[in-house]
Design an enzyme around this catalytic site. Structure first.
Site, PDB file in Angstrom:
ATOM      1  N   LYS A 181       6.350   1.214  -5.756  1.00 38.88           N
ATOM      2  CA  LYS A 181       6.644  -0.169  -6.267  1.00 38.88           C
ATOM      3  C   LYS A 181       7.019  -1.133  -5.018  1.00 38.88           C
ATOM      4  O   LYS A 181       7.187  -0.637  -3.970  1.00 38.88           O
ATOM      5  CB  LYS A 181       8.049  -0.185  -7.059  1.00 38.88           C
ATOM      6  CG  LYS A 181       9.374   0.564  -6.441  1.00 38.88           C
ATOM      7  CD  LYS A 181       9.769   0.284  -4.966  1.00 38.88           C
ATOM      8  CE  LYS A 181      10.352  -0.835  -4.931  1.00 38.88           C
ATOM      9  NZ  LYS A 181      10.777  -0.976  -3.358  1.00 38.88           N
ATOM     10  N   TYR A 227      13.720  -3.778  -9.060  1.00 36.15           N
ATOM     11  CA  TYR A 227      14.491  -2.733  -9.863  1.00 36.15           C
ATOM     12  C   TYR A 227      15.567  -3.317 -10.886  1.00 36.15           C
ATOM     13  O   TYR A 227      15.784  -2.788 -11.904  1.00 36.15           O
ATOM     14  CB  TYR A 227      15.620  -1.978  -9.028  1.00 36.15           C
ATOM     15  CG  TYR A 227      14.789  -0.865  -8.027  1.00 36.15           C
ATOM     16  CD1 TYR A 227      14.237   0.429  -8.514  1.00 36.15           C
ATOM     17  CD2 TYR A 227      14.631  -1.051  -6.785  1.00 36.15           C
ATOM     18  CE1 TYR A 227      13.609   1.110  -8.012  1.00 36.15           C
ATOM     19  CE2 TYR A 227      13.691  -0.027  -6.160  1.00 36.15           C
ATOM     20  CZ  TYR A 227      13.530   1.120  -6.506  1.00 36.15           C
ATOM     21  OH  TYR A 227      12.583   2.116  -5.844  1.00 36.15           O
TER      22      TYR A 227
HETATM   23  P1  NDP Z   1       7.320   2.394   6.214  1.00 36.24           P
HETATM   24  O1  NDP Z   1       7.010   1.138   6.953  1.00 36.24           O
HETATM   25  O2  NDP Z   1       8.288   3.264   6.502  1.00 36.24           O
HETATM   26  O3  NDP Z   1       5.988   3.301   6.182  1.00 36.24           O
HETATM   27  C1  NDP Z   1       4.663   2.710   5.800  1.00 36.24           C
HETATM   28  C2  NDP Z   1       3.516   3.615   6.350  1.00 36.24           C
HETATM   29  O4  NDP Z   1       2.203   2.902   5.940  1.00 36.24           O
HETATM   30  C3  NDP Z   1       3.661   3.437   7.862  1.00 36.24           C
HETATM   31  O5  NDP Z   1       4.467   4.469   8.511  1.00 36.24           O
HETATM   32  C4  NDP Z   1       2.129   4.002   7.986  1.00 36.24           C
HETATM   33  O6  NDP Z   1       2.013   5.268   7.987  1.00 36.24           O
HETATM   34  C5  NDP Z   1       1.414   3.417   7.009  1.00 36.24           C
HETATM   35  N1  NDP Z   1       0.790   1.952   7.463  1.00 36.24           N
HETATM   36  C6  NDP Z   1      -0.640   1.754   7.394  1.00 36.24           C
HETATM   37  N2  NDP Z   1      -0.904   0.203   7.771  1.00 36.24           N
HETATM   38  C7  NDP Z   1       0.508  -0.237   7.996  1.00 36.24           C
HETATM   39  C8  NDP Z   1       0.642  -1.487   8.624  1.00 36.24           C
HETATM   40  N3  NDP Z   1      -0.062  -2.465   8.771  1.00 36.24           N
HETATM   41  N4  NDP Z   1       1.922  -1.811   8.817  1.00 36.24           N
HETATM   42  C9  NDP Z   1       2.855  -0.857   8.541  1.00 36.24           C
HETATM   43  N5  NDP Z   1       2.537   0.647   8.076  1.00 36.24           N
HETATM   44  C10 NDP Z   1       1.498   0.776   7.805  1.00 36.24           C
HETATM   45  O7  NDP Z   1       7.483   1.908   4.434  1.00 36.24           O
HETATM   46  P2  NDP Z   1       8.347   2.519   3.338  1.00 36.24           P
HETATM   47  O8  NDP Z   1       7.929   4.192   3.426  1.00 36.24           O
HETATM   48  O9  NDP Z   1       9.843   1.969   3.369  1.00 36.24           O
HETATM   49  O10 NDP Z   1       7.623   1.755   2.187  1.00 36.24           O
HETATM   50  C11 NDP Z   1       6.384   2.325   1.718  1.00 36.24           C
HETATM   51  C12 NDP Z   1       6.175   1.614   0.086  1.00 36.24           C
HETATM   52  O11 NDP Z   1       7.169   2.677  -0.729  1.00 36.24           O
HETATM   53  C13 NDP Z   1       6.589   0.468  -0.202  1.00 36.24           C
HETATM   54  O12 NDP Z   1       5.694  -0.037  -1.155  1.00 36.24           O
HETATM   55  C14 NDP Z   1       7.889   0.231  -0.472  1.00 36.24           C
HETATM   56  O13 NDP Z   1       8.203  -0.601  -1.501  1.00 36.24           O
HETATM   57  C15 NDP Z   1       7.870   1.739  -1.327  1.00 36.24           C
HETATM   58  N6  NDP Z   1       9.369   2.169  -1.278  1.00 36.24           N
HETATM   59  C16 NDP Z   1       9.825   2.748  -2.715  1.00 36.24           C
HETATM   60  C17 NDP Z   1      10.959   3.478  -2.491  1.00 36.24           C
HETATM   61  C18 NDP Z   1      11.621   3.961  -3.812  1.00 36.24           C
HETATM   62  O14 NDP Z   1      12.615   4.101  -3.931  1.00 36.24           O
HETATM   63  N7  NDP Z   1      10.582   4.089  -4.791  1.00 36.24           N
HETATM   64  C19 NDP Z   1      11.991   3.482  -1.447  1.00 36.24           C
HETATM   65  C20 NDP Z   1      11.486   2.863  -0.127  1.00 36.24           C
HETATM   66  C21 NDP Z   1      10.033   2.373  -0.130  1.00 36.24           C
HETATM   67  P3  NDP Z   1       0.836   6.067   8.881  1.00 36.24           P
HETATM   68  O15 NDP Z   1       1.608   6.026  10.349  1.00 36.24           O
HETATM   69  O16 NDP Z   1       0.972   7.434   8.019  1.00 36.24           O
HETATM   70  O17 NDP Z   1      -0.367   5.309   8.935  1.00 36.24           O
END
Ligand code: NDP
Length: 375
Positions: free
Chosen positions: A141, A228
Site C-alpha cells: 500500500k 489506512y
Molecule cells: P524503503 O525505502 O525502506 O525500501 C524501499 C526499497 O526499494 C529500497 O531499500 C530499495 O531496495 C528499493 N528501491 C529501488 N529503487 C529505489 C529508489 N529509487 N529509492 C528508494 N528505494 C528504492 O521503503 P519501505 O520499505 O518503508 O516502503 C516500501 C513500500 O512498502 C512502500 O510502498 C510503503 O508504503 C510500504 N510499506 C508498507 C507497510 C505496511 O505496514 N504495510 C509499512 C511500511 C512500508 P534495494 O536496495 O533492495 O533495491
C-alpha cells in the site's frame, strides 16, 4: 492470551473469506477438539520479495513463521543486500534478480508470486512486469501513485491470468475483523461518526528519502498513512463515501516537505449519513480509531500501526490474540491461491483502486477547497 494460535486463525480464514463472518467461527474453532494445531505439509507458495528496504525486512521475518508460503527469492538493486539475504535466508543464486534482469523471472518455475515492496512510484512498473512474467502479485500500500495507475495494474494482471492483492495486513487482524463486524452488523446500531487518525514523527528522516519525492511517493502522509484511515472507514461501515472535503495544514518542516504534504485532514460523507473525520500527520505520533454508533461506541488505540492493538466497546474490553500481522496476511493470501480460489475482494487490486480513487479526491478537495463528489 486466547488459545487461538496463528495457525488455527489462518486455517479459519481459509474457511470463510467474508471477514465479517470470521470471528464467530474463530470462537467455535478454539473449542473444537477436531481442528487442532496440525502442521501443514503440502506445497508452499514461493514468494520473491522485490525491494529490500525497511518493510521487506519485516516481511522476511514474517515469512519465517508462515506455513503456506516461503521466502524463495529476492529482487534488489543493491548487490551487498543480495549477498546478505542469500546467506541469511538460504536463497538459491538462481532466485536472485536485480531490476534490470527481473523479467527473466518468467523462466523460473520456483517463484510463484512477487511481493512488490518498492517505493510507491515503482509499484505500477513492477506489478506489470511481474504479471507479464506470469507471477501472482502482492503490491504494498498505497497500491500506486494514482487510480489511473491502479487500473493499468489490474488490467495487466487480468490479461496475464494472475492474481493481484494489496498488502492490507489489517484485513487479517482479529481486532480489525471485530470492528468490521460491529460496524457492519450494527451491533450498537448504525455507526454515525468515525474518527481515524494516524501519524508519525518523520523528523530525522534524511531529506533525500523517497517519501519526500513526489515521483517516487505519489504524495505525502496521505499516501503512506492516510490510506489506512480511508480503509478503516470503508470496512467498518461497509459503505463507499459519496463526497469528501479536505484541508492541508501548515507545514512545520517546510525544508523537508517541498514536494508533498506534511499533514492533511479530511472528512468522508457516506450514503447512510455517517461521517468519517481523519488526520494523517508527519509531525506527531498518533494512532487512534473511534466509532460512535446510536447505542454505543467501539474504539482501538493503538489502532492501525504494527500493534499490539488495544480496544474496547462501550460494554467491554477486547481480548484478542496478538498475531504476526505480516505472516498471517501472507499465509491467508497464499492459502487462497494454493487452493485455486480467487482472492477475496477486500484485499484485491479493485480494493486498492477504490482507496486510490478516494485519495485522488481528497487531494483534489484539499487543493481546491471544494467538496468533491465520488462515484
Ligand atoms: P524503503 O525505502 O525502506 O525500501 C524501499 C526499497 O526499494 C529500497 O531499500 C530499495 O531496495 C528499493 N528501491 C529501488 N529503487 C529505489 C529508489 N529509487 N529509492 C528508494 N528505494 C528504492 O521503503 P519501505 O520499505 O518503508 O516502503 C516500501 C513500500 O512498502 C512502500 O510502498 C510503503 O508504503 C510500504 N510499506 C508498507 C507497510 C505496511 O505496514 N504495510 C509499512 C511500511 C512500508 P534495494 O536496495 O533492495 O533495491
Amino acid at each position: 492470551m486466547s488459545k487461538v494460535t496463528r495457525r488455527s486463525f489462518v486455517k479459519n480464514l481459509g474457511l470463510g473469506v467474508g471477514s465479517a463472518a470470521i470471528l464467530p467461527t474463530l470462537v467455535s474453532f478454539e473449542n473444537s477438539p477436531l481442528l487442532g494445531d496440525i502442521p501443514y505439509t503440502g506445497k508452499k507458495l514461493n514468494i520473491a520479495l522485490c525491494g529490500l528496504g525497511r518493510y521487506a525486512n519485516i516481511l522476511a521475518t514474517g515469512l519465517q513463521e508462515t506455513e503456506y508460503c516461503s521466502l524463495a527469492g529476492i529482487v534488489t538493486g543493491t548487490p551487498e543486500k543480495a549477498k546478505t539475504w542469500k546467506a541469511k535466508y538460504q536463497i538459491p543464486e538462481e532466485n536472485i534478480y536485480n531490476y534490470e534482469n527481473f523479467d527473466e523471472i518468467i523462466k523460473n518455475k520456483n517463484i510463484d508470486l512477487v511481493y512488490v515492496v518498492l517505493p510507491n512510484g515503482m509499484h505500477k512498473e513492477f506489478t506489470i512486469r511481474a504479471a507479464k512474467a506470469r507471477k501472482h502479485v502482492i503490491v504494498e500500500k498505497p497500491m500506486a501513485n494514482s487510480a489511473a495507475e491502479c487500473k493499468q495494474m489490474i488490467d495487466a494482471c487480468n490479461k496475464a491470468g494472475v492474481q493481484l492483492a494489496v498488502g492490507y495486513r489489517l484485513h487479517y487482524e482479529p481486532h480489525h475483523l471485530e470492528i468490521q463486524r460491529l460496524g457492519r452488523e450494527k451491533v450498537f446500531g448504525p455507526v454515525r461518526h468515525i474518527e481515524a487518525t494516524l501519524g508519525y514523527n518523520i523528523k530525522g528522516m534524511p531529506a533525500d528519502d523517497w517519501h519526500f519525492n513526489k515521483a517516487l511517493s505519489g504524495g505525502g502522509v496521505l499516501m503512506n498513512l492516510g490510506v489506512y484511515c480511508v480503509q478503516i472507514n470503508r470496512y467498518v461501515l461497509g459503505e463507499e463515501p459519496v463526497s469528501v472535503t479536505a484541508q492541508f495544514s501548515p507545514k512545520t518542516m517546510p525544508d523537508l516537505f517541498t514536494e508533498v504534504e506534511e499533514n492533511i485532514s479530511w472528512q468522508l460523507n457516506f450514503p447512510s449519513g455517517a461521517v468519517g473525520t481523519s488526520t494523517a500527520a508527519s509531525n506527531c505520533r498518533a494512532d487512534r480509531f473511534y466509532a460512535a454508533a446510536e447505542q454505543g461506541f467501539f474504539e482501538l488505540s493503538p489502532a492501525m500501526g504494527y500493534g499490539p492493538f488495544k480496544g474496547r466497546t462501550s460494554e467491554e474490553e477486547f481480548k484478542f490474540p496478538v498475531i504476526n500481522q505480516q505472516a498471517t496476511q501472507m499465509d491467508g493470501i497464499s492459502k487462497v491461491i494454493l487452493d485455486g480460489n480467487k482472492l477475496p475482494s477486500h484485499i484485491s487490486g479493485e480494493e486498492g483502486l477504490k482507496d486510490m480513487q478516494i485519495i485522488d479526491a481528497i487531494y483534489k478537495a484539499a487543493a481546491t477547497g471544494k467538496k468533491i463528489s465520488l462515484g
